[in-house]
Design an enzyme around this catalytic site. Sequence first.
Site, mmCIF file in Angstrom:
data_model
loop_
_atom_site.group_PDB
_atom_site.id
_atom_site.type_symbol
_atom_site.label_atom_id
_atom_site.label_comp_id
_atom_site.label_asym_id
_atom_site.label_seq_id
_atom_site.Cartn_x
_atom_site.Cartn_y
_atom_site.Cartn_z
ATOM 1 N N HIS A 153 0.656 -1.424 -0.042
ATOM 2 C CA HIS A 153 0.360 -0.252 -0.446
ATOM 3 C C HIS A 153 0.777 1.272 -0.041
ATOM 4 O O HIS A 153 0.028 2.618 0.037
ATOM 5 C CB HIS A 153 -0.426 0.029 0.570
ATOM 6 N N ASP A 202 -3.216 -10.206 -1.994
ATOM 7 C CA ASP A 202 -3.819 -10.052 -0.678
ATOM 8 C C ASP A 202 -5.066 -9.846 -0.645
ATOM 9 O O ASP A 202 -5.657 -9.198 -2.152
ATOM 10 C CB ASP A 202 -2.717 -8.605 -0.550
ATOM 11 N N HIS A 216 -6.885 -7.146 -0.403
ATOM 12 C CA HIS A 216 -6.477 -5.612 -0.021
ATOM 13 C C HIS A 216 -6.148 -5.186 -1.689
ATOM 14 O O HIS A 216 -4.796 -6.440 -1.824
ATOM 15 C CB HIS A 216 -6.141 -5.350 0.687
ATOM 16 N N ASP A 264 -4.155 -12.578 4.277
ATOM 17 C CA ASP A 264 -6.009 -12.158 4.392
ATOM 18 C C ASP A 264 -7.349 -12.570 3.737
ATOM 19 O O ASP A 264 -8.401 -12.192 3.869
ATOM 20 C CB ASP A 264 -6.077 -10.806 4.918
HETATM 21 ZN ZN LIG Z 1 -4.605 -7.422 3.444
#
Ligand SMILES: [Zn+2]
Length: 346
Positions: free
Chosen positions: A127, A164, A166, A251
């Site tokens: 990120h 992931d 996200h 995740d």
């Molecule tokens: Zn994540």
Amino acid sequence: MATAYVSHPLYWAHNQPGHPESPERLEHIGMALDASGMRQRIQLLEPQPISLDRLSRVHVPGYVQSIEQIARRGGGGLMGRGDETYVAPDSYEAMLLASGGLDTALEAVLRGDFKNAFALVRPPGHHAFGNHGEGFCLINNVAIAAATARHDLNIDRVLIVDFDVHHGNGTQAIFYDDPSVLFFSTQQWGIYPGTGHWSETGRGKGAGYTVNVPLIAGWGDVMVARIFDDLLTPIARRFKPQLILVSAGYDPHWTDRLGSMTVSDLGFFNLTRKLVALSDELCAGRLVLTLEGGYGLEGLAYGVVATFAALLGDESFVDPVGPSPRAERPADEKYLDQLRALHGLP
Ligand SMILES: [Zn+2]
């Protein structure tokens, strides 16, 4: 040939009590590596800190200095967009060694010392943008490694796969107009950071070199396997990478509270096997992974063990955490067809 892993005590020092991105994550991974006997089968690599030259290919110096200053003042949060992201007193050194650890693994694999490698580092990176961090990430480890491969290691084309839950928004932004790095990312739609729609496909010379597969809550092992078979595999064959880097986030596991997917650790084993097969077919097996998210500690820990089993070439994996008790949402053929058409696949 052997599989390597990177670990170091400084990766535990990045810590803010009560935060989900915690050193306990590595502690549980370590316990699972020992309990499963996996640690005896993989070789530890000593990480070197990243150089400021390599760091500055991706990040503006002023941003890096601001992290150092927060750390020297005793720690605190990043300002503005990254206020969920903390800097502890040792975080500056930890982040240099995390990025450097992935580069250490990358160089070892490209030298031919190991078949493949997994950097078990913290803080995570996907990120982080060139000029700011967010989403628990300070600097973008996988992006820095891709830049190292391109500039220092004679690699012209890098495939980054990010599984992931996200979206790897920082990684996408860094290479959005760069046709030498193909970014392929799956993420749950509707959660942080809100980007990663399928219509985000790159810009300028990089048009077509970003592939996003947003996921609907409830999808799991079957749909992820189909995405890897029907989209990732043909796209990778067309791109012909000389190296595959992976942002490995656990995740999407069904126990994880930050996402709502139903992937199991057996699912992570199977998807890593697909990545191993692709790297064997396309780039002499050169496959290097780095740890991103994963906050359900058992699912994370045995997901990492499952990943190593696949990297070592095991043909089966016994998943001690087991499948999701929630029924997996069925695969969506129409959606796969639409994405194949969008990316020009027959
Ligand atoms: Zn994540």
